[in-house]
Design an enzyme around this catalytic site. Structure first.
Site, PDB file in Angstrom:
ATOM      1  N   GLY A 140      59.287  37.635  31.970  1.00 25.61           N
ATOM      2  CA  GLY A 140      58.001  37.033  31.655  1.00 25.61           C
ATOM      3  C   GLY A 140      57.112  38.058  30.982  1.00 25.61           C
ATOM      4  O   GLY A 140      57.267  39.261  31.187  1.00 25.61           O
ATOM      5  N   GLN A 142      49.572  41.862  27.890  1.00 22.42           N
ATOM      6  CA  GLN A 142      50.459  43.011  28.092  1.00 22.42           C
ATOM      7  C   GLN A 142      50.840  43.680  26.772  1.00 22.42           C
ATOM      8  O   GLN A 142      51.343  44.798  26.781  1.00 22.42           O
ATOM      9  CB  GLN A 142      51.711  42.601  28.865  1.00 22.42           C
ATOM     10  CG  GLN A 142      51.423  42.235  30.310  1.00 22.42           C
ATOM     11  CD  GLN A 142      52.672  41.830  31.021  1.00 22.42           C
ATOM     12  OE1 GLN A 142      53.053  40.657  31.025  1.00 22.42           O
ATOM     13  NE2 GLN A 142      53.349  42.806  31.608  1.00 22.42           N
ATOM     14  N   CYS A 193      56.960  44.564  37.137  1.00 26.58           N
ATOM     15  CA  CYS A 193      56.105  44.224  36.012  1.00 26.58           C
ATOM     16  C   CYS A 193      56.380  45.194  34.870  1.00 26.58           C
ATOM     17  O   CYS A 193      56.464  46.404  35.099  1.00 26.58           O
ATOM     18  CB  CYS A 193      54.632  44.295  36.425  1.00 26.58           C
ATOM     19  SG  CYS A 193      53.474  43.860  35.131  1.00 26.58           S
ATOM     20  N   LEU A 194      56.488  44.665  33.664  1.00 26.07           N
ATOM     21  CA  LEU A 194      56.730  45.518  32.505  1.00 26.07           C
ATOM     22  C   LEU A 194      55.570  46.476  32.264  1.00 26.07           C
ATOM     23  O   LEU A 194      55.761  47.525  31.655  1.00 26.07           O
ATOM     24  CB  LEU A 194      56.981  44.661  31.260  1.00 26.07           C
ATOM     25  CG  LEU A 194      58.232  43.772  31.322  1.00 26.07           C
ATOM     26  CD1 LEU A 194      58.310  42.882  30.094  1.00 26.07           C
ATOM     27  CD2 LEU A 194      59.485  44.602  31.487  1.00 26.07           C
ATOM     28  N   HIS A 213      52.887  34.971  38.457  1.00 27.13           N
ATOM     29  CA  HIS A 213      52.711  36.378  38.090  1.00 27.13           C
ATOM     30  C   HIS A 213      52.084  36.482  36.699  1.00 27.13           C
ATOM     31  O   HIS A 213      51.116  37.217  36.491  1.00 27.13           O
ATOM     32  CB  HIS A 213      54.079  37.062  38.130  1.00 27.13           C
ATOM     33  CG  HIS A 213      54.090  38.486  37.704  1.00 27.13           C
ATOM     34  ND1 HIS A 213      54.360  39.523  38.566  1.00 27.13           N
ATOM     35  CD2 HIS A 213      53.894  39.068  36.485  1.00 27.13           C
ATOM     36  CE1 HIS A 213      54.314  40.670  37.903  1.00 27.13           C
ATOM     37  NE2 HIS A 213      54.030  40.418  36.628  1.00 27.13           N
ATOM     38  N   GLU A 214      52.620  35.735  35.736  1.00 26.79           N
ATOM     39  CA  GLU A 214      52.124  35.816  34.359  1.00 26.79           C
ATOM     40  C   GLU A 214      50.740  35.185  34.216  1.00 26.79           C
ATOM     41  O   GLU A 214      49.886  35.708  33.489  1.00 26.79           O
ATOM     42  CB  GLU A 214      53.118  35.184  33.383  1.00 26.79           C
ATOM     43  CG  GLU A 214      54.477  35.849  33.352  1.00 26.79           C
ATOM     44  CD  GLU A 214      54.451  37.355  33.144  1.00 26.79           C
ATOM     45  OE1 GLU A 214      53.526  37.871  32.493  1.00 26.79           O
ATOM     46  OE2 GLU A 214      55.367  38.031  33.654  1.00 26.79           O
ATOM     47  N   HIS A 235      48.144  37.575  35.195  1.00 21.68           N
ATOM     48  CA  HIS A 235      47.810  38.522  34.120  1.00 21.68           C
ATOM     49  C   HIS A 235      46.667  37.993  33.258  1.00 21.68           C
ATOM     50  O   HIS A 235      45.792  38.756  32.838  1.00 21.68           O
ATOM     51  CB  HIS A 235      49.017  38.782  33.216  1.00 21.68           C
ATOM     52  CG  HIS A 235      49.902  39.894  33.661  1.00 21.68           C
ATOM     53  ND1 HIS A 235      49.477  41.200  33.775  1.00 21.68           N
ATOM     54  CD2 HIS A 235      51.209  39.898  34.001  1.00 21.68           C
ATOM     55  CE1 HIS A 235      50.489  41.956  34.183  1.00 21.68           C
ATOM     56  NE2 HIS A 235      51.547  41.200  34.322  1.00 21.68           N
TER      57      HIS A 235
END
Length: 183
Positions: free
Chosen positions: A46, A51, A101-102, A143-144, A147
């Protein structure tokens, strides 16, 4: 399509609330394609536009490879493009997944979230859709969407663990600046 750099904690842009997309046009579709390529390259399941330092309410997810039992098949892809996503229903039942998380590389923690969600969004053509999700997809969507609201998964863990992670990433960022003169 092109790869975009992923911003990393402690970058303050990760705490920004992203703006709604007012028109789904070719520029937004190009953003979605760039995000998908960046997510696959990372690799991740994701990615939110913030991000890659774009404060728009846009996310891409693809959990197909991770949900398959057994051996991963890199050719199996099922990308979902969500513009202006919002959770309109969440179950009282919860589930716990180990999240990463990236933007917080190589840190993982168990997070408890609603087990099922319904998400309302616009697809890549600007058509209103709803998606009922459970399991890993429900976790990834939450999660996304977090963000987009300036919330990181570490906000769902204990304050002590969160403070340690933030301190470590701040120290790493300072070291990178000291070594290179730039971030």
């Amino acid at each position: 399509m092109s790869l975009k750099p992923i911003i990393i904690l402690p970058d303050t842009r990760l705490r920004a609330v992203s703006a709604p997309v007012t028109a789904v046009d070719d520029g937004v579709r190009t953003l979605l394609d760039d995000m998908l390529e960046t997510m696959y390259d990372a690799p991740g399941i994701g990615l939110a536009a913030i991000q890659i330092a774009v404060p728009k309410r846009v996310i891409v997810v693809d959990v197909a490879k991770r949900e398959e039992e057994g051996e991963e098949n890199p050719e199996k892809k099922n990308p979902i493009f969500l513009i202006n996503p919002e959770i309109v229903l969440a179950s009282e039942e919860t589930s716990i997944y180990e999240e990463g998380c990236l933007s917080i590389p190589e840190f993982y923690a168990e997070v408890e979230r609603p087990a099922r969600v319904r998400v309302r969004y616009l697809d890549r053509m600007g058509i209103a859709q709803e998606l009922d999700a459970d399991g890993l997809l429900a976790t990834c969507l939450q999660h996304e969407i977090d963000h987009l609201n300036g919330v990181l998964f570490i906000d769902h863990i204990s304050r002590l663990k969160r403070d340690r992670v933030v301190k470590k990433f701040a120290k790493d960022a300072k070291r990178r600046v000291d070594e290179t003169g730039t971030e």
